[in-house]
Design a protein around this motif. Structure first.
Motif: not given
Length: 209
Positions: A131, A134, A144, A147, A155
């Motif tokens: 996480t 970015k 997020e 994501h 990712n």
């Protein structure tokens, strides 16, 4: 890179090497005593775009999907675990590959990609899901919520911007580390300057007196 008889023992079965040599997608690049280097033509770059989502619930199911899907489809696909809570599954069928896409590594923790797109697409980054990674589109961070872990380790971000876009992917903690290093360098320098300035003032005051 296939290791053969290394110090710790025979790490690769000779039958595996024969299998590699018979594969049309894998070609021998170089050989050394103890190791062989092969090139896999069915390999993706660190960054790629996907306009196809394949859902799986476990690794066996994912492997079966890979086995049953042709490479031209796989190279534009991303695997998403159907048990994950994500809004990306609702985008299946609406994704479209960008007209153009290129990327470059600016540092081990920073990458820049450029794309021209007319529709939503999935950006895949083949680094372990974290996480702290970015993604920013034209300077604005991708939520997020968009994501997600793809391919069971990497990712993925849903990019819904269109036109000519610039995507920046950075590791957040690295920016904090860089800022702290800069602060630890600048602050002592400022203190030294203040002390020197104070000493100069005292010397000048004593001389004039």
């Amino acid at each position: 890179l296939v290791e053969e008889d290394i110090i710790s023992g025979n790490l690769t079965e000779l039958s595996d090497l024969k299998l590699l040599n018979r594969s049309a997608e894998i070609s021998l690049v170089n050989e050394w005593e103890g190791a062989s280097l092969y090139q896999n033509s069915h390999a993706l770059e660190k960054f790629y775009t996907a306009d196809n989502v394949l859902l799986f619930s476990n690794l066996d199911e994912m492997y079966q999907l890979i086995n049953d899907t042709t490479w031209p489809t796989l190279q534009h696909s991303a695997f998403i675990n159907s048990t994950l809570e994500t809004n990306l599954t609702s985008q299946i069928g609406t994704l479209k590959a960008p007209d153009s896409f290129s990327w470059q590594e600016t540092s081990p923790t920073s990458y820049v990609a450029k794309a021209k797109s007319n529709s939503e697409f999935l950006l895949v980054f083949l680094e372990s899901y974290d996480t702290h990674w970015k993604a920013f589109v034209n300077g604005s961070q991708i939520s997020e919520n968009d994501h997600i872990e793809v391919n069971d380790f990497a990712n993925g971000w849903l990019v819904n911007a269109t036109g000519k876009i610039t995507i920046t992917v950075e590791y957040e903690t690295q920016n904090l580390l860089t800022a702290s290093v800069a602060a630890s360098t600048i602050l002592p320098a400022l203190l030294i300057m203040l002390l020197i300035r104070k000493n100069i003032r005292e010397i000048a005051h004593n001389v004039l007196r």
